[in-house]
Scaffold this motif. Sequence first.
Motif, PDB file in Angstrom:
ATOM      1  N   PRO A   1     -40.624 101.014  65.069  1.00  0.00           N
ATOM      2  CA  PRO A   1     -42.006 101.426  65.328  1.00  0.00           C
ATOM      3  C   PRO A   1     -42.176 102.711  66.123  1.00  0.00           C
ATOM      4  O   PRO A   1     -43.306 103.175  66.293  1.00  0.00           O
ATOM      5  CB  PRO A   1     -42.567 100.234  66.100  1.00  0.00           C
ATOM      6  CG  PRO A   1     -41.390  99.688  66.833  1.00  0.00           C
ATOM      7  CD  PRO A   1     -40.207  99.892  65.927  1.00  0.00           C
TER       8      PRO A   1
ATOM      9  N   PRO B   1     -46.377  96.791  70.585  1.00  0.00           N
ATOM     10  CA  PRO B   1     -46.812  98.032  69.931  1.00  0.00           C
ATOM     11  C   PRO B   1     -47.261  99.119  70.892  1.00  0.00           C
ATOM     12  O   PRO B   1     -47.373 100.279  70.498  1.00  0.00           O
ATOM     13  CB  PRO B   1     -47.967  97.570  69.032  1.00  0.00           C
ATOM     14  CG  PRO B   1     -48.435  96.279  69.626  1.00  0.00           C
ATOM     15  CD  PRO B   1     -47.218  95.639  70.195  1.00  0.00           C
ATOM     16  N   GLU B   2     -47.500  98.754  72.147  1.00  0.00           N
ATOM     17  CA  GLU B   2     -47.921  99.772  73.114  1.00  0.00           C
ATOM     18  C   GLU B   2     -46.771 100.657  73.592  1.00  0.00           C
ATOM     19  O   GLU B   2     -46.996 101.673  74.260  1.00  0.00           O
ATOM     20  CB  GLU B   2     -48.592  99.120  74.330  1.00  0.00           C
ATOM     21  CG  GLU B   2     -47.684  98.295  75.217  1.00  0.00           C
ATOM     22  CD  GLU B   2     -47.598  96.830  74.824  1.00  0.00           C
ATOM     23  OE1 GLU B   2     -47.368  95.992  75.702  1.00  0.00           O
ATOM     24  OE2 GLU B   2     -47.776  96.532  73.621  1.00  0.00           O
TER      25      GLU B   2
END
Length: 222
Positions: free
Chosen positions: A146, A122-123
Amino acid sequence: MPEVIMNGPAGRLEGRYHHSKQPNAPIALFLHPHPQQGGTMNNKVVYTLFHAFARRGFSCLRFNFRGVGRSQGTYDRGEGELSDAASALDWLQTYNPNASTCWIAGFSFGAWIGMQLLMRRPEIDGFVSIAPPANVFDFSFLAPCPASGLIIHGKSDEHVPEASVAKLVNKLSSQRDIRIDFRQVEGANHFFGNHVEELDRHVGDYLDRILGGGQRVAAVAE
């Protein structure tokens, strides 16, 4: 360009690393084409991507998947290569703990691996996918995608039909808050032949817009 050796799931991984002089510089990881079809971290498209980001102040890492160059191990149908990419990102983050942003960029097979890593980390804030082989590999895992990003396809790509990439772009673009910049390079084949400079311009233009015209720094050495 300093050579680095990282610990990977199947042994050492060989890479090339550029460390930005800017404080809290953003980071970017670059993934090469298919290991069994001559793909290496020195592929000219990967090299072009690497330098496009480095000129804009990123700390950049490109590396050889397992079994390529001096990287240990053997080809693992994408599963092991995804683990390699995750290990390389771990290494990059260890040396840049205060990075302002994190990007992933890949070419062909590397684009497929990169998009899988995007789903797991997610980074990662943005991506660049060059000639994603949507006709060969399944990209349905991008549900939802994402992060927004750039997809570039050669109009004369002899391996990946335009329709398959356009279908992927349309699928991603329909997702909430996702913006896909889809660009096609006229006359370019899958490997972008004599169109690498045009590819570089497209990537640079996109990064400058997303980063707000980010500061250009001196070109890095090979």
